[in-house]
Write a protein that holds these residues in place. Structure first.
Motif, PDB file in Angstrom:
ATOM      1  N   SER A  25      63.761 -31.899 -70.598  1.00 15.59           N
ATOM      2  CA  SER A  25      62.656 -32.492 -69.843  1.00 15.59           C
ATOM      3  C   SER A  25      62.132 -33.738 -70.555  1.00 15.59           C
ATOM      4  CB  SER A  25      61.519 -31.474 -69.681  1.00 15.59           C
ATOM      5  OG  SER A  25      60.434 -32.037 -68.977  1.00 15.59           O
ATOM      6  N   LYS A  26      61.292 -34.481 -69.856  1.00 12.24           N
ATOM      7  CA  LYS A  26      60.570 -35.603 -70.459  1.00 12.24           C
ATOM      8  C   LYS A  26      59.330 -35.880 -69.619  1.00 12.24           C
ATOM      9  CE  LYS A  26      63.616 -38.863 -68.089  1.00 12.24           C
ATOM     10  NZ  LYS A  26      64.560 -39.984 -68.252  1.00 12.24           N
ATOM     11  N   ASN A  27      58.341 -36.485 -70.222  1.00 14.22           N
ATOM     12  CA  ASN A  27      57.111 -36.796 -69.505  1.00 14.22           C
ATOM     13  C   ASN A  27      57.282 -38.056 -68.658  1.00 14.22           C
ATOM     14  OD1 ASN A  27      54.905 -34.860 -70.257  1.00 14.22           O
ATOM     15  ND2 ASN A  27      55.554 -35.456 -72.310  1.00 14.22           N
ATOM     16  N   GLU A  28      56.609 -38.059 -67.507  1.00 13.77           N
ATOM     17  CA  GLU A  28      56.576 -39.231 -66.636  1.00 13.77           C
ATOM     18  C   GLU A  28      55.157 -39.422 -66.107  1.00 13.77           C
ATOM     19  OE1 GLU A  28      61.190 -39.384 -65.023  1.00 13.77           O
ATOM     20  OE2 GLU A  28      59.648 -38.532 -63.718  1.00 13.77           O
ATOM     21  N   ASN A  31      48.024 -28.542 -64.422  1.00 12.86           N
ATOM     22  CA  ASN A  31      48.408 -29.807 -63.795  1.00 12.86           C
ATOM     23  C   ASN A  31      47.904 -29.938 -62.366  1.00 12.86           C
ATOM     24  OD1 ASN A  31      49.771 -31.582 -65.571  1.00 12.86           O
ATOM     25  ND2 ASN A  31      51.514 -30.207 -65.628  1.00 12.86           N
ATOM     26  N   ASN A  32      47.725 -28.829 -61.683  1.00 14.59           N
ATOM     27  CA  ASN A  32      47.185 -28.895 -60.325  1.00 14.59           C
ATOM     28  C   ASN A  32      45.804 -29.545 -60.318  1.00 14.59           C
ATOM     29  OD1 ASN A  32      49.455 -27.563 -59.395  1.00 14.59           O
ATOM     30  ND2 ASN A  32      48.517 -25.547 -59.443  1.00 14.59           N
ATOM     31  N   LEU A  33      44.984 -29.169 -61.293  1.00 13.29           N
ATOM     32  CA  LEU A  33      43.639 -29.753 -61.393  1.00 13.29           C
ATOM     33  C   LEU A  33      43.705 -31.223 -61.806  1.00 13.29           C
ATOM     34  CD1 LEU A  33      41.766 -26.787 -63.145  1.00 13.29           C
ATOM     35  CD2 LEU A  33      41.678 -27.447 -60.726  1.00 13.29           C
ATOM     36  N   ALA A  34      44.660 -31.552 -62.669  1.00 11.63           N
ATOM     37  CA  ALA A  34      44.831 -32.942 -63.086  1.00 11.63           C
ATOM     38  C   ALA A  34      45.215 -33.812 -61.891  1.00 11.63           C
ATOM     39  CB  ALA A  34      45.885 -33.033 -64.182  1.00 11.63           C
ATOM     40  N   ILE A  35      46.124 -33.311 -61.049  1.00 11.69           N
ATOM     41  CA  ILE A  35      46.543 -34.063 -59.867  1.00 11.69           C
ATOM     42  C   ILE A  35      45.405 -34.162 -58.851  1.00 11.69           C
ATOM     43  CG2 ILE A  35      48.122 -34.037 -57.892  1.00 11.69           C
ATOM     44  CD1 ILE A  35      50.227 -32.810 -59.780  1.00 11.69           C
ATOM     45  N   ASP A  91      55.380 -33.321 -67.112  1.00  9.86           N
ATOM     46  CA  ASP A  91      56.841 -33.206 -67.131  1.00  9.86           C
ATOM     47  C   ASP A  91      57.451 -33.793 -65.864  1.00  9.86           C
ATOM     48  OD1 ASP A  91      56.715 -31.997 -69.563  1.00  9.86           O
ATOM     49  OD2 ASP A  91      56.868 -29.961 -68.793  1.00  9.86           O
ATOM     50  N   ASN A  92      58.595 -34.441 -66.030  1.00 10.98           N
ATOM     51  CA  ASN A  92      59.220 -35.165 -64.916  1.00 10.98           C
ATOM     52  C   ASN A  92      59.482 -34.299 -63.691  1.00 10.98           C
ATOM     53  OD1 ASN A  92      61.272 -33.969 -66.705  1.00 10.98           O
ATOM     54  ND2 ASN A  92      62.775 -34.910 -65.369  1.00 10.98           N
ATOM     55  N   THR A  93      59.978 -33.089 -63.895  1.00 14.82           N
ATOM     56  CA  THR A  93      60.298 -32.246 -62.744  1.00 14.82           C
ATOM     57  C   THR A  93      59.055 -31.841 -61.957  1.00 14.82           C
ATOM     58  OG1 THR A  93      60.432 -30.475 -64.379  1.00 14.82           O
ATOM     59  CG2 THR A  93      62.495 -31.286 -63.494  1.00 14.82           C
ATOM     60  N   VAL A  94      57.931 -31.718 -62.653  1.00 10.54           N
ATOM     61  CA  VAL A  94      56.683 -31.327 -62.000  1.00 10.54           C
ATOM     62  C   VAL A  94      56.168 -32.455 -61.104  1.00 10.54           C
ATOM     63  CG1 VAL A  94      54.264 -30.717 -62.374  1.00 10.54           C
ATOM     64  CG2 VAL A  94      56.043 -29.697 -63.801  1.00 10.54           C
ATOM     65  N   VAL A  95      56.084 -33.666 -61.650  1.00 12.34           N
ATOM     66  CA  VAL A  95      55.549 -34.779 -60.854  1.00 12.34           C
ATOM     67  C   VAL A  95      56.544 -35.219 -59.779  1.00 12.34           C
ATOM     68  CG1 VAL A  95      53.901 -35.589 -62.577  1.00 12.34           C
ATOM     69  CG2 VAL A  95      56.262 -36.419 -62.666  1.00 12.34           C
TER      70      VAL A  95
END
Length: 270
Positions: A123-126, A175-179, A193-197
């Motif tokens: 994974s990686k952050n995006e 992450n739901n709250l962040a979005i 994480d890339n797959t999440v976004v």
């Protein structure tokens, strides 16, 4: 003599019944212990689609399918429970759970307190931003309000860019709250994480968000199962992970959730 023979015969049958009953009791007890030994309590934070999330009261996702595959290969039953991100670490450290799976990045800081399995995901952050955002790279985050999930490598990556105590960094329970903060206008970007976004953008095309990758700012990361220090389960699951990758089951699960092939070479190199 006849009475004595009858008595003796009854005594023999009585003893046989008692011994038989004892044997049955021990067998049942042993079977119960074996069943107890093979059922492991696994904890997660089920607010991280597509890895783990709640669907009709049940935890589902890539991690769930992967967990079931490796547990079966290792010879264990598992009971997966949603406890939240911070409690997950507390439970594993306190050994009230056998291990955790929740898209947990393996890093040096965590390895001081926990043991990790062999890596099972790259994974990686995006960066997640609105389509009309001026943010085009990680460098553009320096004067912006950025939302992250607290205690994640996304938080660490943003802190490295804008400073650990920067008031523009907003930390959330998941992450739901962040979005949601980004959607409401309370943040200019989310880093995760890339797959999440990427999955969020794919599932919500009408919200007009885009994903910004930046390989120069965000390093590759690997997820692992997280155990308490010196856990005897680690060796069993390391072998099971390798087996599931080699026999093609991992690729099937990966394709199911991400519609692409995994980078198996990157995993094997780790």
């Amino acid at each position: 003599m006849k009475k004595f023979k009858i008595f003796s015969t009854l005594l023999v049958f009585s003893l046989m019944f008692v011994l038989s009953a004892c044997g049955t009791s021990e067998k049942t007890s042993g079977s119960s212990k074996e069943q107890e030994k093979k059922t492991l309590r696994v904890v997660t934070d089920a607010a991280y689609a597509p890895f783990e999330y709640m669907d009709k009261g049940k935890v589902v996702g890539f991690d769930v399918d992967f967990l079931n595959a490796v547990a079966k290969e290792a010879g264990y039953n598992v009971k997966l429970e949603h406890v939240g991100w911070d409690p997950l670490f507390v439970e594993i450290k306190g050994k009230t759970a056998d291990f955790g799976i929740s898209a947990i990045t393996i890093n040096d800081e965590r390895k001081q307190t926990y043991d990790f399995s062999t890596p099972y995901f790259l994974s990686k952050n995006e960066i997640l931003v609105p389509k009309d955002s001026p943010i085009k790279s990680a460098a553009d985050l320096k004067d912006k309000v950025v939302a992250v999930q607290n205690g994640t490598t996304g938080q660490e990556a943003v802190e490295a860019l804008i400073g650990k105590n920067n008031s523009n960094l907003k930390k959330f329970k998941n992450n739901n709250l962040a979005i949601m903060e980004l959607k409401s206008g309370g943040a200019d970007a989310v880093v995760a994480d890339n797959t999440v976004v990427e999955q969020y953008v794919k599932n919500n095309p009408n919200e007009n968000f885009v994903v910004i990758p930046d390989d120069s700012a965000f390093e590759k990361e690997f997820y692992g199962l997280m155990f308490a220090k010196d856990s005897k389960l680690k060796a069993d699951f390391d072998k099971a992970i390798q087996k599931v990758i080699e026999n093609g089951e991992y690729t099937k699960i990966y394709q199911k959730w991400f519609k692409v092939d995994p980078d198996l070479n990157a995993l094997k190199q780790q």
